[in-house]
Design a protein around this motif. Sequence first.
Motif, PDB file in Angstrom:
ATOM      1  N   ASN A 174     -33.811  -4.308  29.450  1.00  0.00           N
ATOM      2  CA  ASN A 174     -32.953  -4.455  30.632  1.00  0.00           C
ATOM      3  C   ASN A 174     -33.731  -4.464  31.944  1.00  0.00           C
ATOM      4  O   ASN A 174     -33.143  -4.654  33.004  1.00  0.00           O
ATOM      5  N   LEU A 175     -35.032  -4.251  31.877  1.00  0.00           N
ATOM      6  CA  LEU A 175     -35.856  -4.298  33.070  1.00  0.00           C
ATOM      7  C   LEU A 175     -35.815  -5.703  33.656  1.00  0.00           C
ATOM      8  O   LEU A 175     -35.884  -6.696  32.928  1.00  0.00           O
ATOM      9  N   TYR A 176     -35.719  -5.795  34.979  1.00  0.00           N
ATOM     10  CA  TYR A 176     -35.599  -7.103  35.639  1.00  0.00           C
ATOM     11  C   TYR A 176     -36.675  -8.077  35.166  1.00  0.00           C
ATOM     12  O   TYR A 176     -36.376  -9.221  34.803  1.00  0.00           O
ATOM     13  N   SER A 177     -37.927  -7.643  35.171  1.00  0.00           N
ATOM     14  CA  SER A 177     -39.037  -8.539  34.816  1.00  0.00           C
ATOM     15  C   SER A 177     -38.870  -9.069  33.398  1.00  0.00           C
ATOM     16  O   SER A 177     -39.102 -10.266  33.137  1.00  0.00           O
ATOM     17  N   ASN A 178     -38.483  -8.206  32.477  1.00  0.00           N
ATOM     18  CA  ASN A 178     -38.322  -8.630  31.085  1.00  0.00           C
ATOM     19  C   ASN A 178     -37.156  -9.600  30.921  1.00  0.00           C
ATOM     20  O   ASN A 178     -37.240 -10.574  30.170  1.00  0.00           O
ATOM     21  N   ARG A 179     -36.057  -9.335  31.611  1.00  0.00           N
ATOM     22  CA  ARG A 179     -34.909 -10.252  31.544  1.00  0.00           C
ATOM     23  C   ARG A 179     -35.277 -11.625  32.080  1.00  0.00           C
ATOM     24  O   ARG A 179     -34.891 -12.648  31.520  1.00  0.00           O
ATOM     25  N   ARG A 180     -36.044 -11.659  33.176  1.00  0.00           N
ATOM     26  CA  ARG A 180     -36.429 -12.928  33.779  1.00  0.00           C
ATOM     27  C   ARG A 180     -37.382 -13.719  32.878  1.00  0.00           C
ATOM     28  O   ARG A 180     -37.286 -14.948  32.787  1.00  0.00           O
ATOM     29  N   ILE A 181     -38.294 -13.030  32.210  1.00  0.00           N
ATOM     30  CA  ILE A 181     -39.220 -13.716  31.313  1.00  0.00           C
ATOM     31  C   ILE A 181     -38.470 -14.320  30.134  1.00  0.00           C
ATOM     32  O   ILE A 181     -38.726 -15.465  29.734  1.00  0.00           O
ATOM     33  N   ILE A 182     -37.523 -13.567  29.579  1.00  0.00           N
ATOM     34  CA  ILE A 182     -36.709 -14.082  28.475  1.00  0.00           C
ATOM     35  C   ILE A 182     -35.927 -15.312  28.922  1.00  0.00           C
ATOM     36  O   ILE A 182     -35.887 -16.347  28.232  1.00  0.00           O
ATOM     37  N   GLU A 183     -35.320 -15.218  30.088  1.00  0.00           N
ATOM     38  CA  GLU A 183     -34.525 -16.318  30.618  1.00  0.00           C
ATOM     39  C   GLU A 183     -35.391 -17.555  30.865  1.00  0.00           C
ATOM     40  O   GLU A 183     -35.017 -18.676  30.526  1.00  0.00           O
ATOM     41  N   ALA A 184     -36.569 -17.341  31.457  1.00  0.00           N
ATOM     42  CA  ALA A 184     -37.468 -18.463  31.753  1.00  0.00           C
ATOM     43  C   ALA A 184     -37.937 -19.141  30.475  1.00  0.00           C
ATOM     44  O   ALA A 184     -38.030 -20.377  30.411  1.00  0.00           O
ATOM     45  N   ALA A 185     -38.239 -18.351  29.442  1.00  0.00           N
ATOM     46  CA  ALA A 185     -38.668 -18.928  28.165  1.00  0.00           C
ATOM     47  C   ALA A 185     -37.556 -19.781  27.554  1.00  0.00           C
ATOM     48  O   ALA A 185     -37.804 -20.887  27.032  1.00  0.00           O
ATOM     49  N   GLN A 186     -36.327 -19.290  27.637  1.00  0.00           N
ATOM     50  CA  GLN A 186     -35.191 -20.052  27.110  1.00  0.00           C
ATOM     51  C   GLN A 186     -34.990 -21.346  27.892  1.00  0.00           C
ATOM     52  O   GLN A 186     -34.701 -22.393  27.308  1.00  0.00           O
ATOM     53  N   GLN A 187     -35.159 -21.283  29.198  1.00  0.00           N
ATOM     54  CA  GLN A 187     -35.013 -22.479  30.020  1.00  0.00           C
ATOM     55  C   GLN A 187     -36.070 -23.522  29.692  1.00  0.00           C
ATOM     56  O   GLN A 187     -35.843 -24.720  29.847  1.00  0.00           O
ATOM     57  N   HIS A 188     -37.225 -23.060  29.233  1.00  0.00           N
ATOM     58  CA  HIS A 188     -38.292 -23.983  28.821  1.00  0.00           C
ATOM     59  C   HIS A 188     -38.086 -24.488  27.395  1.00  0.00           C
ATOM     60  O   HIS A 188     -38.914 -25.247  26.892  1.00  0.00           O
ATOM     61  N   GLY A 189     -37.005 -24.056  26.747  1.00  0.00           N
ATOM     62  CA  GLY A 189     -36.711 -24.538  25.399  1.00  0.00           C
ATOM     63  C   GLY A 189     -37.403 -23.774  24.281  1.00  0.00           C
ATOM     64  O   GLY A 189     -37.531 -24.280  23.166  1.00  0.00           O
ATOM     65  N   HIS A 190     -37.837 -22.541  24.553  1.00  0.00           N
ATOM     66  CA  HIS A 190     -38.534 -21.752  23.541  1.00  0.00           C
ATOM     67  C   HIS A 190     -37.626 -20.692  22.938  1.00  0.00           C
ATOM     68  O   HIS A 190     -36.660 -20.249  23.565  1.00  0.00           O
ATOM     69  N   ASP A 191     -37.962 -20.258  21.727  1.00  0.00           N
ATOM     70  CA  ASP A 191     -37.323 -19.095  21.119  1.00  0.00           C
ATOM     71  C   ASP A 191     -38.112 -17.869  21.550  1.00  0.00           C
ATOM     72  O   ASP A 191     -39.340 -17.825  21.363  1.00  0.00           O
TER      73      ASP A 191
END
Length: 460
Positions: A174-191
């Motif tokens: 739930n840490l902001y940085s971790n949520r943003r990294i997960i979101e960015a990876a998904q936006q790039h089309g990655h699992d």
Amino acid sequence: MTSIDKVVVGSEEWSALPQLGIPAIKVRVDSGAKTSALHAVNITPFKKDGESWVSFEVHPLQNNGKTAVHCEAKVIDKRTVKSSSGKSEKRYVIKSVISMAEATWDVELTLTNRDSMGYRMLLGRQAMSGKLLVDPEVSFNLGELSSNVIDQFYKTHERNSTGLKIALLASNPNLYSNRRIIEAAQQHGHDIEFLNIKDCYIKLDGEKPEMHYRGGRVLNHFDAVIPRIRPSMTFYGTALTRHFEALGVYTLNTANAITQSRDKLHSLQLLINSGLPIPTTGFANSPLDTESLIEMVGGAPLIVKLLEGTQGKGVVLAETKKAAESLINAFKSLKANILVQQFIKESNGKDIRIFVVNGKVVESIMRTAAPGEFRANIHMGGTASKVKITAEEKKIAIQAAKTLGLKVAGVDIIRGSNGPLLLEVNSSPGLEGIEGVSDKDIAGSLIDAVEKGVKKKKAK
């Protein structure tokens, strides 16, 4: 419309933008904001029948980069808007129908990347005028939407992951940085999968070494690991990172680089050996050397740092010689390892955080200490703003990251009377402060670095 006819809403509500093909989006209702804003990325202007239009992509659900809606709208204006962080930005303005409960009306929306904000849409007072009454103590006065309903709305808008298999090795999803990294990876089309450090365990075997996760699952399918290890988990977290490396998995920062950066004394020794400027620093063990130690760094006031401290914790300002002696001796009586460092008074409670990715500076911010504080720390009430760094500061930051072997680093510099001085290099720099004042996708730059690293590794 009388006050009786107005819709009573809470501080957050679900709404829809039917003309844009967005059936549900959580809105922050903010009468303190004049204009309304919609989260949009990949904003591209184009001409349609001789008029100005814009195409863009909306990720309507918070913390979800997989769900994307492609939108097009006529541009009605382009204006400068100042955000809540004080940053001015030129934005496209569109008009769209909004629906809340049974009410439907036209609103003007500015398009901007709201990744660093908590809500995908902000509804300002211009859009509310004559339509809504706000009860700030209530949330979802018009009703909540279940996850099943939201899934039904957006099941055709989910991207299929065709990219890399990435693990985020950290402690708090739930840490902001971790949520943003997960979101960015998904936006790039990655699992991408969040792996809690404490739930991982290692099988050491000469023939078949393995990484296991809770429930006995073998983790053998990742292309890359992004380690974000909290200081208290450094030993175990770097052991896991080292094991992933041994299994042939690309790691964004290596275990060795993280370990070096976490040892304040060792990292300073490496940095000065590379010719990088630091405040005069002392390290000793015997209480008998206290007076000499104080004189070594120029006397009081001075800074005393715990070697294991982070994010400003374990850092104390001793304003007088007597206070410094008491503080140093107290720490030594506890057998705590400490550094004593020159206090750079002319920095005026400010430092610069420079974000380095793959040997390049992607962003830099000035952090200013809260009143009464000497540490420029946004977690302790400090503020942040964008800053233009000098060529020398840029060179220092890049060399510091390179010296410690970090592909991703937050390099902290202060401006002294004789030039910039390097304070510290962070191997897991936070994203919230820097994304809050930047117009750049910092989390996305980390994913770009992973993509390049994996590609390079596979090419060998």
